[in-house]
Every structure is written in C-alpha cells, then in structure tokens.
Design an enzyme around this catalytic site. Sequence first.
Site, short mmCIF file in Angstrom:
data_model
loop_
_atom_site.label_atom_id
_atom_site.label_comp_id
_atom_site.label_asym_id
_atom_site.label_seq_id
_atom_site.Cartn_x
_atom_site.Cartn_y
_atom_site.Cartn_z
CD GLN B 346 30.43 41.48 32.80
OE1 GLN B 346 31.24 41.31 33.60
NE2 GLN B 346 30.60 40.95 31.37
CB THR B 517 36.49 45.13 38.16
OG1 THR B 517 36.38 45.00 39.42
CG2 THR B 517 37.14 46.22 37.84
CG HIS B 518 34.04 42.38 33.98
ND1 HIS B 518 33.72 41.06 33.97
CD2 HIS B 518 35.29 42.49 34.19
CE1 HIS B 518 34.79 40.54 34.55
NE2 HIS B 518 35.89 41.40 34.78
CB THR B 519 32.22 49.39 34.82
OG1 THR B 519 33.67 50.07 34.85
CG2 THR B 519 31.83 49.00 36.03
CG ASN B 557 29.53 44.57 30.18
OD1 ASN B 557 30.24 43.73 29.46
ND2 ASN B 557 29.87 45.07 31.11
#
Lengths: 236, 591
Positions: B346, B517-519, B557
């Site tokens: 992101q 931490t939005h992998t 994403n």
Amino acid sequence: MSNKPSSPSRRVFLRQSMAAVPAVGLLGTSALAQTQSAAPAAQAAYTPRYFTAPEWEFLQAAVDRLIPADEHGPGALEAGVPEFIDREMEGAYGHGGFWYMQGPFAPDTHPTLGYQLRFNPRELYRTAIAAIDDWCQKQHQSTFAALSPEERDGVLHALEKGDITLDQLPATSFFAQLLTNTKEGYFADPMYGGNKHMAAWKMIGFPGARADFADWVEQPGKVYPLGPVSIEGDKA
Amino acid sequence: MIRMKPVDVVIVGFGWTGAIMGIELADTGLNILALERGAYRDTSPDFSYPHNADELAYGIRGKLFQPLSRETVTIRHAVGDTAVPYRQYGSFLFGNNVGGAGIHWNGQHYRPSPEDLELHSHISKRYGAKFMPDDMQIQDYGLTYDELEPFLEQFEVLCGTSGRAGNINGEIKEGGNPFEGPRKRDYPTPPVADTYGARLFADAARALGMHPFPQPSDNASQPYTNPHGVRLGPCNLCGYCERFGCFMYSKASPQTTILPVLMRKPNFALRTHSHVTRINLDSTGKRATGVTYIDAQGRQVEQPADLVIVSAFQMHNVRLMLLSGIGTPYDPNTGKGVIGKNYAYQMMSSLGVFFDQDVAINPFIGAGSGGVQIVDDFNSDHFDHAAHGFVGGAYIYGGQTGGRPIQQLIVPPGTPGWGAAWKKAAKESYLHATTVATHGSVMSYRDRYLDLDPTYKDVFGQPLLRITFDWHDNEYKMSQFVTSRAQDIVRQMKPKATSLTLRKPGDHYDVRQYQTTHTTGGVIQGSSPETSALNRYQQSWDVHNVFVTGASAFPQNLGYNPTGLIGGLTYNSVKAIRENYLKNPGPLVQA
C-alpha cells in the site's frame, strides 16, 4: 470469558497516583528546576557495565549535545540517557537479538533497503566511538569529549551528513543509531534508566502510563489536567 | 522423524483466520489440530496493565512481533538486483504467537468496495482495457460483493465492530460512508467517540463538501456479546493499541472473540512452538497427506491430516506453498505460474498538522481505530478516474491513534532532528498537533512478485522468502492526487504549520519507514487455474485438500485495511468446506 475492563489493582493504582498529582503538574517548571539540580548526583551514581571509561565520556559528551539542558526541560544527561543506553547494551537488544544477523553482508546496498552492517549495537558503538575519537585526535588533537560544545556540534553534524569518513563503517549509520537510542532513553518509561523523574514526559505534557481517557475524550479541546505516572507507580 | 496420530484437519498458523476456521469447523465433530510457531498468549497475564503501557518494549522493540533473528524476508527493488535481508523492523510488522498480528493490529475494520472484488472487469468496462498500463496485471476475485456480503457481516458481528452505516440496502444514511457497498444492517455497535483532532478534520472536510464518517473499528464502543457468547468491554482510548495487546478486552482479536470458546472444544487441540516447514503430498502430488513441523525441542514431526488449512501470515503462506512445491512458481519473465504472483503493498502519505498553543489536541487520547474520522470520496472507483490516468485510490484519515512520544511525537517542518531547537519544538508542538494521512491502494504488476531467496536462510536452514518490489507510476499519481485533496482539508483546518510525507516519482520503496503491514498476494484467488492459485473458496486448484486463507489471496491491494475482507473470505471458504467439501472431497470449482 469474564468481561473485566478494569482490574482492582489498576483502580487502586490510578486512585493513588491521581491523588498525588497537583493540578499545575502538567508543565511544572518549578519541578523541572528541582530535577535539574538533583540530576548530576544521580548520574554520577551509575557505573557503566558495558562502556569503557573513554567510551562513557564520549557517550555523555555526545548525548549532552543531542538533547542539551536548558530552560525548556531536562537535557539527555540529567534524564539518564547514558545509563539507558548502557543498560540496553547488556540486554538482547545490544547483542543484536532482535535483528537478523546472518551474512553475507552487503553494506553498500541502497540505503532504502535498510541496515546492512555486520555490527550489532554493542559492536557498532565500540567501533564507531574509537573511530570518531581517532578522527578528533587527528583533526583537533583532542578526544571528542574534551572538545567545546560548539566543536562537538560540528562533529555530530558532520557524522549525520556523512561528511566524516570512518574506517570500518558509515558515519551516518552510527549517528542514526545514537540519535535513535538517545530519544528512546529520553522518552521511555523511567524503569529503563532514562527519563529520570519522568521529566521529559512532564516537559511535553505526556501522561505516561495513565492509559485511560474514557472521560477526557468527551472533553474535546480541554487541557488534560493530570501529570504522568510510570509503570512502577511513580507519579510526578 | 516422529509420526503423530492422524487428525482430520490441521490448521497451520493460529491467528485470525486459523481461529475462524477452527471454531466454524468444530461443530462438525472432526478432529482439529492447530499448529502455531509461537507461544500461547492471552489478555491476562500477557497484556495486563500497567505492563502493557510500555512504549519501548512493545512499540519500539516489538515484544509481540516475530523475532527477525530467526526468520525474515529479503527485499530487492527490481528483477536482476541482489536482494538483502530485512534485518530490522520498519516497513511492515510480522505477528507471532497465538493470535498473530490480530493481537497488535489497530482494529480498522473495512469492507471492500464492490468494484474492488471485480477490479479488472470494472476498470475495463468503465474506462476500457487500455486504461491499464501493459504491465499491470490486476484481476477479479472470482466472487462478487453481493455474494460476499453475508460473510463480511458475519465477521463484523463476531468482532462487535463499531461504526455508522452509510448504505443500508441501497439507502444512503447521513453520517455514514455514502460510498460503501450496500449493507443489510447497521454496525453491531455505534462509533467510538471522536478525538479532538478527528473532529477538527471532519468539520473541515464537511465544509469542503466531502463526506466524513467515523472509522469502522474493532475497538468496542460499548459492552458487546458476540454470537459465541464471548464478551468485549468498551475502549478507554488508552493510546497503547496498535503494536500492543489490549488490556481492556476492547480490541477484537482471536483472544477476545473466539478462543475462550474454541479452546474448550473436546475435538479441538492447539500445539504451540510447532513450526510447519512442509505440506506433504502423496505420490500423485494431487493430494496432501499432512504437514511436517519442527517442535519446541527442534525435532522433526510428521502430522498426518486429511485437510490442510494454511492460515499463517500472507508472506508465510506464500513461502510454505513454495517450499512444499504446490502450484507452479510464478515467473516474471513469462508471466506464467501462480505461486508468488501479484505481490502488492500500500502507498501512504501523511501530514503533520500543527496548531497554536490554545488548541489542546491531547494526542495521547487515542485508539487504534476508534475515534478517528475518514473521508472515502477518493478511494476505489468512488470518483471518475478518466481525467486522472491512474487506477485505485486512498481513504483520508484524520486524528491520531495515540501520542507515544518515542514514535508518535511530531515536530513542524524545518525543525532540526536534534539539539536545543528540536527540544523546544517538541515541547511546543506535542500537545497541539494531530495527523492527516492517506491510505492508498497498490496494483499488481508483472515484475512485482515473491519467490525463494537463493542465499539467505532461516534458523532452520530453509530459504527465506524474497520480495521483488518497488513503486510504479500509477501509485505515485494516485498518492499525489489524493494527498492534494488531504491538503485541501488541512488548509481548511487553519493550522499554524503543516508537514508532508509524500512518495514522489523516483523515490524507491524504503523499508526503513513504517507504512502498513498490509502486504498482499502470492497465492491469489480467481476464476482460472491459469491465472490464480486458488478458486473462489480459497481452495488450491492443484491440491484440493489444501485451503489457503488471508491476504495472500488478494489479486491486488485495495485502499482499505485488509482484515475485514480477510475475515469475509474466510467465512465464505469455511462455509463451502462445511457444507460441500466434507460431503464430497474434491474440487469445489471445476477448472
């Protein structure tokens, strides 16, 4: 599962700490002056476990410039930042226990890919302090610690910008480490050896471990009246 | 090699999705075993007050994070570069222990926009296929928002999500998010009270004709009992939320919503300190026979199972699939293969907003997600992108999650990093500053992927996962556009000074700065085994008794935090397992 928003010990803790906090304690400059006069004695009482005598002198002389003492609040020295850093060196953090430390090492990688030196924090401080003192001897015929405050500022600026070339490591890496650990010690809970008497928290107005603002969120824009508490229950 | 007694279901990794799988399968009477590499953790004693209010231990040293000394990932910016290890935490934070990242998350609980789930079809239809750059390889999820809606709601009801609906059955509701997909009913609990910074932000946004609303949050606003009979208590905005466990039983986590019930089920067992290294296959390679793990004493253990649920963190899921040889590894040169494909991240920007001494922001009053206001006008496809030349968007966030001084103290632009001037600025700014940020999507691209590193190993000698990632022009454009709208809001707030962090063309992905931490991606779901690893039920196309949950299934994403969608997809998957797969084990979708 029981619905237990607040344990008895927490309520007792808060009641005790709140009772002792004066309403003017938020920025209390008078309290600050007291900590300033009391600080040198407290600092002298600490004997470093990791740093050697010359390293200890360097560390104190450096953090004293990163966060100097003045009328606004405590300097890093009276806040106990050197003690904090020395204690960190003795724990898992100092030994690199929180970092991936397997090789091969590629120190020339683009800086955006992060720290790539083979030094853990203990090794980084030891290697860098020796190298910086060497540089100061060559340039100024003096150790870093014996330089004037203005000269120390000059060396620190040059380390920060990478204008000084050290033998075994990039100056910028050490400077970043030192500044990070200095601010950690300045603002961490006092139980880690820095932020003595919560003076750094008082300076900015952070209430520390109070951790309960259910009432104050309903008072938008109003100054919060209580001073800080620490994890071990000290109040200021 | 130790061989354990077979179980019906083995769950690999015991965070949010592992716990949902466990509780939803428990009533079938099957023997279920969860394997977790970390330790057991619970609110008491592990997150108790006052020990939890320790910024250094949790916020900075990362007491709840996976120790990188044992296992990390390697990162490079481009195919052909040599990757180097992610040696210290920065950009993203791996969870560890029972509950995983579900313990130290913020609790920002969003649904996707309907178009997010059919992004390739939607963009092609509205703007034409040429609107997407040649190397962009966004895809559809293989299911629609309407199909997923009941499962998105099911996860909100589990968590007691606080918020205000903006669209109930197509009817737009004042004060909610008018851009959200239609909901069947309102949030389980009302919003958490706004912090002062959030109020100032919302007032400014409204004055500009935007549509601010309270952030949907898994910080409970009032006592709540979920359908399992587990209870949460109201959040007190302690300021120690993200990166910390919750001592108030307010933040939804496996511990506060599922485990008190699941741990008592006689047909469920949890084995901690059990690090799974392989999913084992039979001689055909088409059926899993169980898993191999390393136990607390370092012994190799074989655990036979009929059904394998892979529910570790996104990157760990991808790595386990690669180590196990399930599915064809992705090749960026040909674009063929699926495991490791479409890694995405992101893109954030942030503004520090500094007021005069008479504005008491009190930044230490904060929750991970509650008490914050959001503008969603420029996210997903909520606005016409035709003139802007990019795909995706971001939400704009106003307020703060806390005022922890080591990490969250901000100073006005132009302030030196140290010395007397820094100290004076820190003192004068701290109580009078808040934050406005943008939280943006990243599309998937042919040259952004995951594979196994050829050099670096974990503590067991297994190759680390390698990330090949850098920003693309589409994302710089997106971030510049939405950040300009955020700047409009901030100007309306009339601050004394404003700082800006914005990623501009030419700026490399910087792993030293925390972003999210939005992998996502690497084991993506879709409608064809040619282009995806999983079908719409998160079942492997190649090995039908392997299901893979979590954000590894996202084909690209989105601008939202992923957990709400992750939970919805997990409920969708487990319903299909319970109602169809167990009766007739085999592919749930014919390729």
